[in-house]
Design a protein around this motif. Sequence first.
Motif: not given
Length: 147
Positions: A43, A47, A51, A86, A89-90, A93-94, A96-97
């Motif tokens: 992820g 991601g 991005f 970033y 977001y990261i 994202h990580v 949720n992954t």
Amino acid sequence: MINEERVKHMTSMAIFEKEFGPDYQPMLRYSKKEYIALHGWGGFIAGTIFFGLIYVAIVLYIAGNILDNITTMYILLMILAGLLAYALYIIVHVHNTRLRAAKQYRRGKRLIKELASKYSKLNLMYEDEAQQTRPLLARNSEDILED
């Protein structure tokens, strides 16, 4: 002689393995921690690439439209905003992954337990069939030895 109940059970197990095999196979190779970490790294990499592509597209669009007024301060502000976006977001994202990976792992472990119970039921069918096909004297001598 073929035991129809056993054949039906084996057929249902084969269908189960074919349908859910890809879902539970990784759970046999990895521990929960390894599985979630592997998906977390995947992820992170995916991601970052996603991005980066979006960020470069936005920067190129903005730079193309405001090429006359670009200053060093404007470039630094775009870099800072990009790094902050970033980071946010990261992290999301990580996280949720990893949550999705944990959910998939729990589902896979449940499927493995279900398959194990099917195998134990099949094993009991084989043992019962073997016991029933033994000669009567062999069954009685084992019963006498157990007492």
